[in-house]
Enzyme design. Sequence first.
Site, mmCIF file in Angstrom:
data_model
loop_
_atom_site.group_PDB
_atom_site.id
_atom_site.type_symbol
_atom_site.label_atom_id
_atom_site.label_comp_id
_atom_site.label_asym_id
_atom_site.label_seq_id
_atom_site.Cartn_x
_atom_site.Cartn_y
_atom_site.Cartn_z
ATOM 1 N N ASN A 399 51.410 29.011 20.011
ATOM 2 C CA ASN A 399 49.987 29.201 20.238
ATOM 3 C C ASN A 399 49.599 28.928 21.694
ATOM 4 O O ASN A 399 49.435 29.859 22.476
ATOM 5 C CB ASN A 399 49.200 28.294 19.283
ATOM 6 C CG ASN A 399 47.751 28.711 19.136
ATOM 7 O OD1 ASN A 399 47.197 29.322 20.044
ATOM 8 N ND2 ASN A 399 47.151 28.410 18.008
ATOM 9 N N ASP A 400 49.489 27.671 22.058
ATOM 10 C CA ASP A 400 48.982 27.341 23.397
ATOM 11 C C ASP A 400 49.835 27.925 24.517
ATOM 12 O O ASP A 400 49.330 28.272 25.578
ATOM 13 C CB ASP A 400 48.903 25.826 23.558
ATOM 14 C CG ASP A 400 47.891 25.224 22.598
ATOM 15 O OD1 ASP A 400 46.909 25.927 22.283
ATOM 16 O OD2 ASP A 400 48.091 24.081 22.163
ATOM 17 N N VAL A 401 51.161 28.034 24.256
ATOM 18 C CA VAL A 401 52.056 28.473 25.337
ATOM 19 C C VAL A 401 51.932 29.959 25.635
ATOM 20 O O VAL A 401 52.528 30.447 26.584
ATOM 21 C CB VAL A 401 53.528 28.131 25.018
ATOM 22 C CG1 VAL A 401 53.715 26.626 24.913
ATOM 23 C CG2 VAL A 401 53.996 28.814 23.752
ATOM 24 N N VAL A 402 51.151 30.691 24.820
ATOM 25 C CA VAL A 402 50.919 32.110 25.105
ATOM 26 C C VAL A 402 49.422 32.398 25.246
ATOM 27 O O VAL A 402 49.007 33.542 25.184
ATOM 28 C CB VAL A 402 51.505 33.027 23.994
ATOM 29 C CG1 VAL A 402 53.016 33.001 24.037
ATOM 30 C CG2 VAL A 402 51.010 32.626 22.618
ATOM 31 N N SER A 440 46.534 22.104 20.062
ATOM 32 C CA SER A 440 45.605 21.490 21.008
ATOM 33 C C SER A 440 44.170 21.736 20.589
ATOM 34 O O SER A 440 43.247 21.197 21.161
ATOM 35 C CB SER A 440 45.831 22.073 22.403
ATOM 36 O OG SER A 440 45.471 23.435 22.384
#
Lengths: 474, 102
Positions: A399-402, A440
Amino acid sequence: MHDVLTRDFLIQASYFVTAVLFIFGLKRMSSPVTARSGILWAGAGMLVATLVTFFYPGMTNYPLIGAAVIAGTVIAWWSGKRVAMTDMPQMIALFNGMGGGAAAAIAAVELYRLSGGASSGAGDEAHTLGVTTTTLAVVGGIIGAVSFSGSAIAFGKLQGLITRSIRFSGQQVLNVLILLAALVLGGLVALQLNVDARVVTAFFVLALVLGVTMTLPIGGADMPVVISLYNALTGLAVGFEGFVLNNAAMIIAGTVVGSAGTLLTQLMAKAMNRSLGNVLFSGFGDTGGAATGAVTGSLKPIEASDVGVMLAFAQKVIVVPGYGMAVAQAQHKIWELCQLLIDRGVTVRFAIHPVAGRMPGHMNVLLAEAGVPYDLIADLDEINAEFETADVALIIGANDVVNPVARTEKSSPIYGMPILNADKAKNVIVIKRGQGAGFSGIENALFYLDNTRMLYGDAQKVAAELIQSVKALG
Amino acid sequence: MTGIVALYIFMLAAFTGYEVISRVPVILHTPLMSGSNFVHGIVLVGAMVALGNADTPLEKTIGFIGVLLAAGNAVGGYVVTERMLEMFKSSNAKAKPGPGAH
């Protein structure tokens, strides 16, 4: 006399050999080709050092030592062998905390002996220590104790035993007060102004409490950095206690881990675009706030059969795994799917963000477990330019890393974090359990893009469905 | 070992740790963290000496816990690191199960 000297020399020489084996082993562990042998070398070093220590001069309590070594070995062997690969991060946290606790225990034994000597009257020269030694014992003690209780909390959070991040106003002030109180008591003991057993006890209790209160407010997303930090701290604590016991192997091994761990912590924090202070004191991680309203568009669901066709007729697929893959234990199915695609002539690459999952390299370990060759796996710098040429970016529980918000939205907490450019691919398929926000708590703009489709469901089940639909194409 | 010699050891060991790890690829970060976690299991040696020199019941109790924890650190660190590293192989190192499997 001569005998004792020879024995002492042999013990010191063995410790020297151990230190060499450790450094050699760590060096080999830093390359995938030699990594396997690295741990064997380091293990040999540990075995030599442990066996030799039984012949250390002036030792008593052998039955106790033997019992403790055997008990610790059995428990750790058993739990280490049966832990699932997905639970590895918290297991490392736990074992690391144990090391910190051991360092603190050494400090406690030395300091209690000092206070015993002081209360039984002066003149007992066996029970006197220099101020330098007590200072190092105290410093190593507080670091070790913080690492012990802090790692225990980190374990609890990752294991799901502690589900909430406990925060209240004035928390940082409280932490600072606890730290100051611990330092004052530690100072009294270190300078030997007051080495009463009660002061020593209060010092250790405060240090343990500090580890708990420091770690509780930190969100799960930041746990990799925290575990790495505690790993480095334990190394330092071991090094300091090595000074206290005049043991070169402990000084060298502890310090090497301390500095290597610090570097590793910095690398991780940098990958998340956070400073270490930010991780420890800002309380971000699962705040859930900052759901900035810049996200427009809608979530567009898609069926597994359609995705199967899309994958089967693609030229190039880039798989982006995240924690969702770990939770669903989907790595084996995903690799099976990718093998089918490779057989059909599709180019498949795996793109790993430095902080994907709960630890850096966590995804690599899982993919390795499933049998994915590591030369198909690329990290952020290698792969980011390739997304533009990819037909499908398959996001599995990441999720957050993309999240492209990290590039554009200055107000977002993840602004500036390097991300995988999955949004540049022609099609983006997101496999996700539900519509909730990521770890997050930040809304992901990627999911709302025109070229993105959402494939809801447990990653393992979805992967099985995809395998079926690709196979059905013949 | 005099204080200044100890300081030299500290300094050199710190540089060594930094150098050894500075060129490590991301894929090895978790195993390497685990490996360095194992290496500080050397605290076992110190805990054994501390327990070996313990006199009072309090010292013995804490020493016992120390050795127990340290042994757990060393053994557990070794087992999980070995398990992780065992899985690392390149596509050349073994026959690909992919082609020919169907």
